[in-house]
Design a protein around this motif. Sequence first.
Motif, PDB file in Angstrom:
ATOM      1  N   THR A 158     -45.149  -9.886  40.772  1.00 29.55           N
ATOM      2  CA  THR A 158     -45.527 -11.195  40.225  1.00 29.55           C
ATOM      3  C   THR A 158     -44.687 -11.564  39.012  1.00 29.55           C
ATOM      4  O   THR A 158     -44.772 -12.686  38.516  1.00 29.55           O
ATOM      5  CB  THR A 158     -47.009 -11.216  39.798  1.00 29.55           C
ATOM      6  N   GLU A 159     -43.864 -10.620  38.541  1.00 22.84           N
ATOM      7  CA  GLU A 159     -43.082 -10.858  37.329  1.00 22.84           C
ATOM      8  C   GLU A 159     -41.651 -10.366  37.514  1.00 22.84           C
ATOM      9  O   GLU A 159     -41.358  -9.611  38.435  1.00 22.84           O
ATOM     10  CB  GLU A 159     -43.733 -10.155  36.140  1.00 22.84           C
ATOM     11  N   LYS A 160     -40.783 -10.763  36.586  1.00 24.03           N
ATOM     12  CA  LYS A 160     -39.366 -10.431  36.681  1.00 24.03           C
ATOM     13  C   LYS A 160     -38.775 -10.249  35.295  1.00 24.03           C
ATOM     14  O   LYS A 160     -39.086 -11.002  34.375  1.00 24.03           O
ATOM     15  CB  LYS A 160     -38.635 -11.575  37.391  1.00 24.03           C
ATOM     16  N   PRO A 177     -43.444 -14.326  34.230  1.00 21.38           N
ATOM     17  CA  PRO A 177     -44.021 -14.581  35.551  1.00 21.38           C
ATOM     18  C   PRO A 177     -43.021 -15.292  36.459  1.00 21.38           C
ATOM     19  O   PRO A 177     -42.259 -16.155  36.008  1.00 21.38           O
ATOM     20  CB  PRO A 177     -45.219 -15.497  35.245  1.00 21.38           C
ATOM     21  N   LEU A 178     -43.011 -14.950  37.712  1.00 20.39           N
ATOM     22  CA  LEU A 178     -42.213 -15.692  38.680  1.00 20.39           C
ATOM     23  C   LEU A 178     -42.679 -17.138  38.693  1.00 20.39           C
ATOM     24  O   LEU A 178     -43.872 -17.413  38.613  1.00 20.39           O
ATOM     25  CB  LEU A 178     -42.359 -15.082  40.075  1.00 20.39           C
ATOM     26  N   LYS A 219     -37.525 -13.928  42.347  1.00 22.72           N
ATOM     27  CA  LYS A 219     -37.434 -12.466  42.376  1.00 22.72           C
ATOM     28  C   LYS A 219     -36.014 -11.958  42.158  1.00 22.72           C
ATOM     29  O   LYS A 219     -35.822 -10.784  41.814  1.00 22.72           O
ATOM     30  CB  LYS A 219     -37.959 -11.934  43.717  1.00 22.72           C
ATOM     31  N   LEU A 382     -43.599 -21.465  42.783  1.00 23.35           N
ATOM     32  CA  LEU A 382     -43.148 -20.269  43.490  1.00 23.35           C
ATOM     33  C   LEU A 382     -42.452 -20.673  44.788  1.00 23.35           C
ATOM     34  O   LEU A 382     -43.089 -21.198  45.709  1.00 23.35           O
ATOM     35  CB  LEU A 382     -44.337 -19.355  43.767  1.00 23.35           C
ATOM     36  N   LYS A 404     -54.247 -14.006  39.737  1.00 21.53           N
ATOM     37  CA  LYS A 404     -52.932 -13.379  39.660  1.00 21.53           C
ATOM     38  C   LYS A 404     -52.889 -12.173  40.591  1.00 21.53           C
ATOM     39  O   LYS A 404     -53.789 -11.340  40.599  1.00 21.53           O
ATOM     40  CB  LYS A 404     -52.640 -12.938  38.215  1.00 21.53           C
ATOM     41  N   SER A 423     -48.427 -15.644  40.504  1.00 23.84           N
ATOM     42  CA  SER A 423     -47.962 -14.981  39.284  1.00 23.84           C
ATOM     43  C   SER A 423     -48.838 -15.325  38.082  1.00 23.84           C
ATOM     44  O   SER A 423     -48.702 -14.709  37.020  1.00 23.84           O
ATOM     45  CB  SER A 423     -46.506 -15.358  38.996  1.00 23.84           C
TER      46      SER A 423
END
Length: 440
Positions: A158-160, A177-178, A219, A382, A404, A423
């Motif tokens: 859910t995150e990058k 967060p994405l 991503k 997203l 989330k 996310s």
Amino acid sequence: MNLAGLAEKAGIVGAGGAGFPTHVKLNAKADTVIVNGAECEPLLRVDQQLLAVRPKEVLDALAAVVEHVGAERGIVALKEHYHDAAEAVSARIANYPKLSLFKLGNFYPAGDEQVLVHDVTGRLVPEGGIPLNVGVVVCNVETLLQLAETLADQRPVTEKYVTVTGAVAHPVTVRVPLGITVCECIELAGGATIEHFVVINGGPMMGKLLPGVDEPVTKTTKGLIVLPADHVLVRSLGKDMGNMLREARTACMHCSLCTEVCPRRLIGHDMQPNKLIRIASYATPCAPDDTLTTAFLCSGCRLCEYACIMDLQPWKLNALLKEQLGKKGVKNPHHNQPERAHPCYAYKKFPIGRLINQLGLCAYDVPAPLGDAGRSFGRVELLTRQHVGAPSEPVVEKGQAVHKGELIAAIPEGKLGANIFASIGGTVTGVGPDRIVIEA
């Protein structure tokens, strides 16, 4: 559920920028697994910092991948001058009998999978091939960290981690967060320090100019580089094909310097950009045995441009040829197995320092410390395609409440793809074929 199944369920893809679904890569057998910690693109800092601060999780995941694919060994490959990362890995790696550390030189493109495989193992990937053709699986550092988090508590992606650098007040590497915007990422770095700027998504060599700062993080977002709109690198990326071909027709000296530094050529592939660029002047490579299809062997690393004393762009012509040949249904016919690398391979590696200078990025080659976003976000977009393969299919409806980590788009049945998860928690305010919007 096995490791590949967990990766598929969690939506893990190659976080280094390629975006290939990890569960497919793990459904293989290999004798060697390499962690690609080279991070050879100038200015990017994500992987080296993750290895420095979270080595145990990366090594745990690597050991799990080694076991899963039946490998004899796992190798962490990183540049020798990433001292903090090397020390952190060295301090723990003795606890893993099958794992070892390999230090790379500071050259570009050390992180190219095929170059990496040769440098670490001595093996040569065939033309048009992948590391698995020679018994190797290559994984990105952040990809393995995501796999470690999934193994620990089945946490989906859910995150990058993103390096935000260039003309910003406080360059930073941060986990976000994405689906937040590029503009929000720039704000986390203290904002742009200039009025008229553009943003490169990715590294300065293989990254792309973004159409605007409202684009969402995906991503595969690895770095966001803010540069003046008139920067030499921006002008290079934005040069249209017509202008490039006209310049090549009038300025190419046919000196072959582009071929001398080509990473694919150096590992034995029949990639000769100096011959393809002849098309601009003569509408042919000028040799009966040469063919336009060798453009398929180009990795798009752009190094040919920075070897050229006339600033020509063979890589751009190669991209055009690949696109046009593909539209005509032509596929890569080149699959030869190289017998050996170039005899002067070790002496033709392109130093990063020289590259940064030629790119005009010396002023921006500064630390981007790992930090925390330190705030929440109220809205995300997203994209349903953040990976190689088919777009994910939405499984939520407008007005639906989501938390989330909840699945919002799934892999189409029988297709190559990746799951996508919310996310942030909130309400779905938009569902379309290309994106899903969530507002807190």
